[in-house]
Design a protein around this motif. Sequence first.
Motif, PDB file in Angstrom:
ATOM      1  N   LEU A  12       0.857  -1.175   0.000  1.00 32.45           N
ATOM      2  CA  LEU A  12       0.000   0.000   0.000  1.00 32.45           C
ATOM      3  C   LEU A  12       0.894   1.226   0.000  1.00 32.45           C
ATOM      4  O   LEU A  12       1.900   1.263   0.725  1.00 32.45           O
ATOM      5  CB  LEU A  12      -0.884  -0.011   1.260  1.00 32.45           C
ATOM      6  CG  LEU A  12      -1.859   1.142   1.448  1.00 32.45           C
ATOM      7  CD1 LEU A  12      -2.961   1.090   0.396  1.00 32.45           C
ATOM      8  CD2 LEU A  12      -2.474   1.094   2.843  1.00 32.45           C
ATOM      9  N   ASP A  13       0.546   2.202  -0.801  1.00 28.54           N
ATOM     10  CA  ASP A  13       1.285   3.461  -0.813  1.00 28.54           C
ATOM     11  C   ASP A  13       1.422   3.937   0.637  1.00 28.54           C
ATOM     12  O   ASP A  13       0.415   4.091   1.331  1.00 28.54           O
ATOM     13  CB  ASP A  13       0.514   4.476  -1.657  1.00 28.54           C
ATOM     14  CG  ASP A  13       1.217   5.812  -1.806  1.00 28.54           C
ATOM     15  OD1 ASP A  13       1.905   6.260  -0.861  1.00 28.54           O
ATOM     16  OD2 ASP A  13       1.063   6.426  -2.874  1.00 28.54           O
ATOM     17  N   PRO A  14       2.644   4.153   1.114  1.00 28.89           N
ATOM     18  CA  PRO A  14       2.818   4.586   2.515  1.00 28.89           C
ATOM     19  C   PRO A  14       2.072   5.881   2.824  1.00 28.89           C
ATOM     20  O   PRO A  14       1.627   6.087   3.953  1.00 28.89           O
ATOM     21  CB  PRO A  14       4.331   4.780   2.662  1.00 28.89           C
ATOM     22  CG  PRO A  14       4.953   4.101   1.498  1.00 28.89           C
ATOM     23  CD  PRO A  14       3.915   3.987   0.423  1.00 28.89           C
ATOM     24  N   ASP A  15       1.906   6.743   1.831  1.00 26.83           N
ATOM     25  CA  ASP A  15       1.150   7.979   2.042  1.00 26.83           C
ATOM     26  C   ASP A  15      -0.315   7.668   2.349  1.00 26.83           C
ATOM     27  O   ASP A  15      -0.953   8.380   3.118  1.00 26.83           O
ATOM     28  CB  ASP A  15       1.229   8.883   0.806  1.00 26.83           C
ATOM     29  CG  ASP A  15       2.619   9.464   0.576  1.00 26.83           C
ATOM     30  OD1 ASP A  15       3.445   9.454   1.517  1.00 26.83           O
ATOM     31  OD2 ASP A  15       2.871   9.924  -0.553  1.00 26.83           O
ATOM     32  N   PHE A  16      -0.847   6.608   1.734  1.00 26.35           N
ATOM     33  CA  PHE A  16      -2.241   6.232   1.977  1.00 26.35           C
ATOM     34  C   PHE A  16      -2.401   5.709   3.399  1.00 26.35           C
ATOM     35  O   PHE A  16      -3.375   6.017   4.080  1.00 26.35           O
ATOM     36  CB  PHE A  16      -2.717   5.176   0.984  1.00 26.35           C
ATOM     37  CG  PHE A  16      -2.853   5.659  -0.439  1.00 26.35           C
ATOM     38  CD1 PHE A  16      -2.667   6.994  -0.778  1.00 26.35           C
ATOM     39  CD2 PHE A  16      -3.154   4.775  -1.449  1.00 26.35           C
ATOM     40  CE1 PHE A  16      -2.802   7.434  -2.094  1.00 26.35           C
ATOM     41  CE2 PHE A  16      -3.293   5.198  -2.766  1.00 26.35           C
ATOM     42  CZ  PHE A  16      -3.121   6.525  -3.090  1.00 26.35           C
ATOM     43  N   LYS A  17      -1.448   4.902   3.833  1.00 23.71           N
ATOM     44  CA  LYS A  17      -1.534   4.341   5.181  1.00 23.71           C
ATOM     45  C   LYS A  17      -1.500   5.458   6.232  1.00 23.71           C
ATOM     46  O   LYS A  17      -2.322   5.491   7.144  1.00 23.71           O
ATOM     47  CB  LYS A  17      -0.413   3.332   5.412  1.00 23.71           C
ATOM     48  CG  LYS A  17      -0.624   2.508   6.650  1.00 23.71           C
ATOM     49  CD  LYS A  17       0.239   1.275   6.664  1.00 23.71           C
ATOM     50  CE  LYS A  17      -0.110   0.449   7.881  1.00 23.71           C
ATOM     51  NZ  LYS A  17       0.451  -0.855   7.877  1.00 23.71           N
ATOM     52  N   SER A  18      -0.572   6.384   6.096  1.00 21.68           N
ATOM     53  CA  SER A  18      -0.495   7.484   7.069  1.00 21.68           C
ATOM     54  C   SER A  18      -1.706   8.416   6.934  1.00 21.68           C
ATOM     55  O   SER A  18      -2.170   8.980   7.918  1.00 21.68           O
ATOM     56  CB  SER A  18       0.815   8.253   6.941  1.00 21.68           C
ATOM     57  OG  SER A  18       0.940   8.851   5.678  1.00 21.68           O
ATOM     58  N   PHE A  19      -2.242   8.546   5.707  1.00 20.46           N
ATOM     59  CA  PHE A  19      -3.458   9.335   5.508  1.00 20.46           C
ATOM     60  C   PHE A  19      -4.589   8.802   6.383  1.00 20.46           C
ATOM     61  O   PHE A  19      -5.264   9.572   7.075  1.00 20.46           O
ATOM     62  CB  PHE A  19      -3.885   9.297   4.029  1.00 20.46           C
ATOM     63  CG  PHE A  19      -5.261   9.850   3.792  1.00 20.46           C
ATOM     64  CD1 PHE A  19      -5.458  11.212   3.610  1.00 20.46           C
ATOM     65  CD2 PHE A  19      -6.368   9.012   3.762  1.00 20.46           C
ATOM     66  CE1 PHE A  19      -6.734  11.723   3.412  1.00 20.46           C
ATOM     67  CE2 PHE A  19      -7.641   9.516   3.550  1.00 20.46           C
ATOM     68  CZ  PHE A  19      -7.821  10.877   3.377  1.00 20.46           C
TER      69      PHE A  19
END
Length: 139
Positions: A12-19
Amino acid sequence: MSNYKSETQLDLDPDFKSFFEDFYATSDTPDAHEHYVKYFTDDATLIMASTKVHGSDEILALRKSMWEKVESRSHNPIKIFPFGAYADQVMLHGTVKYGLKSGGEKEIDWAARAKLVKEEGKVKLAFYQVYLDTAAMAN
C-alpha cells in the motif's frame, strides 16, 4: 484511545496508510469539522450508511450531524485491503466505539470503500462509503 494503525496484506502506498491514521484521528476529534472536510476532494462523494452527500458543503453538514448524539468516538481501523499492489482504491474494516450524549457506549463493526487521489502532493478521498449496522446504534 486507538493508535489508528492498521494491517494490510498487499503493498500500500505509505502515504495512503499514514493518511488513514490521520483521517481517523481527525474523525474522532469532536470540534475538527472543517479540518475533516479537508481530507476530501472538493467534489468528493461521501456515503455514510444510507446518507449520500457530494462536495465540501454537504460533507461538512453531514460531519456536524454525526456529532449531534455522540459525545466521543474512537475508531480502530483493523485492516486495509487494497484492490491490488499500490492501488488507489481500498476496502477497510474496523470497529468504532461511541460515547453517547444520552449516556453509555456502543461499539460496532464497520467496513468502508475508498478511492484516493493525490492533489498537489496531498492524499484526499474522492469517494468514501461506510457500511455499518445502524440498527446497532439504535439499541
